[in-house]
Design a protein around this motif. Sequence first.
Motif, PDB file in Angstrom:
ATOM      1  N   UNK A  53     -11.042   8.047  10.155  1.00  0.00           N
ATOM      2  CA  UNK A  53     -10.722   6.958  11.081  1.00  0.00           C
ATOM      3  C   UNK A  53      -9.465   7.278  11.874  1.00  0.00           C
ATOM      4  N   UNK A  54      -9.221   6.574  12.980  1.00  0.00           N
ATOM      5  CA  UNK A  54      -7.979   6.772  13.731  1.00  0.00           C
ATOM      6  C   UNK A  54      -6.753   6.624  12.833  1.00  0.00           C
ATOM      7  N   UNK A  55      -5.726   7.404  13.101  1.00  0.00           N
ATOM      8  CA  UNK A  55      -4.530   7.439  12.254  1.00  0.00           C
ATOM      9  C   UNK A  55      -3.897   6.063  12.080  1.00  0.00           C
ATOM     10  N   UNK A  56      -4.039   5.187  13.083  1.00  0.00           N
ATOM     11  CA  UNK A  56      -3.407   3.881  13.021  1.00  0.00           C
ATOM     12  C   UNK A  56      -3.915   3.055  11.841  1.00  0.00           C
ATOM     13  N   UNK A  57      -5.158   3.270  11.415  1.00  0.00           N
ATOM     14  CA  UNK A  57      -5.709   2.509  10.291  1.00  0.00           C
ATOM     15  C   UNK A  57      -4.879   2.775   9.039  1.00  0.00           C
ATOM     16  N   UNK A  58      -4.588   4.037   8.775  1.00  0.00           N
ATOM     17  CA  UNK A  58      -3.768   4.386   7.619  1.00  0.00           C
ATOM     18  C   UNK A  58      -2.337   3.874   7.803  1.00  0.00           C
ATOM     19  N   UNK A  59      -1.816   4.004   9.014  1.00  0.00           N
ATOM     20  CA  UNK A  59      -0.426   3.592   9.281  1.00  0.00           C
ATOM     21  C   UNK A  59      -0.233   2.103   9.031  1.00  0.00           C
ATOM     22  N   UNK A  60      -1.206   1.295   9.435  1.00  0.00           N
ATOM     23  CA  UNK A  60      -1.105  -0.150   9.208  1.00  0.00           C
ATOM     24  C   UNK A  60      -1.122  -0.448   7.715  1.00  0.00           C
ATOM     25  N   UNK A  61      -2.048   0.180   6.993  1.00  0.00           N
ATOM     26  CA  UNK A  61      -2.134  -0.053   5.564  1.00  0.00           C
ATOM     27  C   UNK A  61      -0.877   0.370   4.825  1.00  0.00           C
ATOM     28  N   UNK A  62      -0.319   1.518   5.209  1.00  0.00           N
ATOM     29  CA  UNK A  62       0.914   1.997   4.568  1.00  0.00           C
ATOM     30  C   UNK A  62       2.081   1.056   4.859  1.00  0.00           C
ATOM     31  N   UNK A  63       2.167   0.581   6.112  1.00  0.00           N
ATOM     32  CA  UNK A  63       3.252  -0.334   6.477  1.00  0.00           C
ATOM     33  C   UNK A  63       3.143  -1.641   5.705  1.00  0.00           C
ATOM     34  N   UNK A  64       1.924  -2.160   5.551  1.00  0.00           N
ATOM     35  CA  UNK A  64       1.716  -3.389   4.774  1.00  0.00           C
ATOM     36  C   UNK A  64       2.203  -3.218   3.336  1.00  0.00           C
ATOM     37  N   UNK A  65       1.810  -2.123   2.706  1.00  0.00           N
ATOM     38  CA  UNK A  65       2.185  -1.912   1.307  1.00  0.00           C
ATOM     39  C   UNK A  65       3.693  -1.722   1.157  1.00  0.00           C
ATOM     40  N   UNK A  66       4.281  -0.950   2.070  1.00  0.00           N
ATOM     41  CA  UNK A  66       5.730  -0.732   2.005  1.00  0.00           C
ATOM     42  C   UNK A  66       6.486  -2.042   2.193  1.00  0.00           C
ATOM     43  N   UNK A  67       6.018  -2.844   3.140  1.00  0.00           N
ATOM     44  CA  UNK A  67       6.699  -4.104   3.426  1.00  0.00           C
ATOM     45  C   UNK A  67       6.535  -5.087   2.270  1.00  0.00           C
ATOM     46  N   UNK A  68       5.320  -5.161   1.719  1.00  0.00           N
ATOM     47  CA  UNK A  68       5.090  -6.065   0.597  1.00  0.00           C
ATOM     48  C   UNK A  68       5.943  -5.660  -0.605  1.00  0.00           C
ATOM     49  N   UNK A  69       6.071  -4.354  -0.833  1.00  0.00           N
ATOM     50  CA  UNK A  69       6.880  -3.876  -1.947  1.00  0.00           C
ATOM     51  C   UNK A  69       8.345  -4.274  -1.771  1.00  0.00           C
TER      52      UNK A  69
END
Length: 344
Positions: free
Chosen positions: A168-184
């Motif tokens: 998938x486009x790189x942004x899909x992973x980037x959004x998921x990583x940002x969500x997890x980092x922010x939630x943590x």
Amino acid sequence: MPVELAALLASPPFVGKAEVSRCRGVLERDCDFAVAVPVRDEERRLPATLDALSAAMRAVPFAGCAVFVINDTSDVSADVIERWAVRERQSFLALEVSFDPTIRNAPHARRLALDIAARAVSRGALFTTDADTIVGKTWIDTGLRFLAEGYDLVCEDVLLDEQELAALPAQVREVGDAERDYLDLCERLWRYWTYGRAGTLGYRPSGASLAMKGSSYLALGGLPTPVVGEDRALCDAMIGAGFAVKAMENYGTRTSARLNGRASGGCGDALADRATSADPECDSRLKPVWLLHDEATLWIEIIGGASRGFHAIPKSGGTMTFSAVQRELKIARKLATTYGLADA
């Protein structure tokens, strides 16, 4: 089971809205655990799902069974399941059913599968996953261990299938990583601001991996059935009813990263938005740092009985987008570093 099944279908939310075309298999009684799986046109992905389920079920020295509700399906998913069960000598029930359009969705299929499964475990455990998911080998074992420790619901932080995600486009992973980092980071700040007394801030429940006590499920009255998001609704209902919920890290479960999901408004649609939108929406439960701080302050005032009393929490302004999460992530990192909660 036929009598009990008839009673389930004659009760809300299924009364007059579900027609069974075929029922395969026979469930054993008094199983230690039961796995409930909603299925709709999944013949291609089911073999890998079932193989992983077999490995997880064989990894524990307990008796288990599996319940599949196959709704409004035009492929041979039911045949795939039956061949698997015969080969594995697995106690199972596969119900082929047609739902009225008003309930033709994954939440109702999962609800019916769990309702049936609950009848097979008198005091045992219920698990649920999806037909496009590969559970980890320790999935059953880990869930049973946490339930034995006193939790009523266990939610695994499920990750996407790496091979599909990479396509998938790189942004899909980037959004998921940002969500997890922010939630943590928000979790760390929340615990810091509430002195560790307010419990877990956010859960990431996924229908791809849930474990619960059968008795707690029945006491709750069954799975909530919104059009989408039944996993989150179940978690909220459990917490609201005073049940103990465990948010556990990922234990190897991987779910599909396909963009054409079976549930409208579900994971597939969210991934499609992240693949195509310039600034996609993120998890609806994420909130700005300032709002998190205000809620922590209010929590302390309520619990501590401060004389200032209650005050209104301003609205967050709706669901945060990717750019908003990136902005708030920088603020959260700076605060966490200042408090010694994260490395500089």
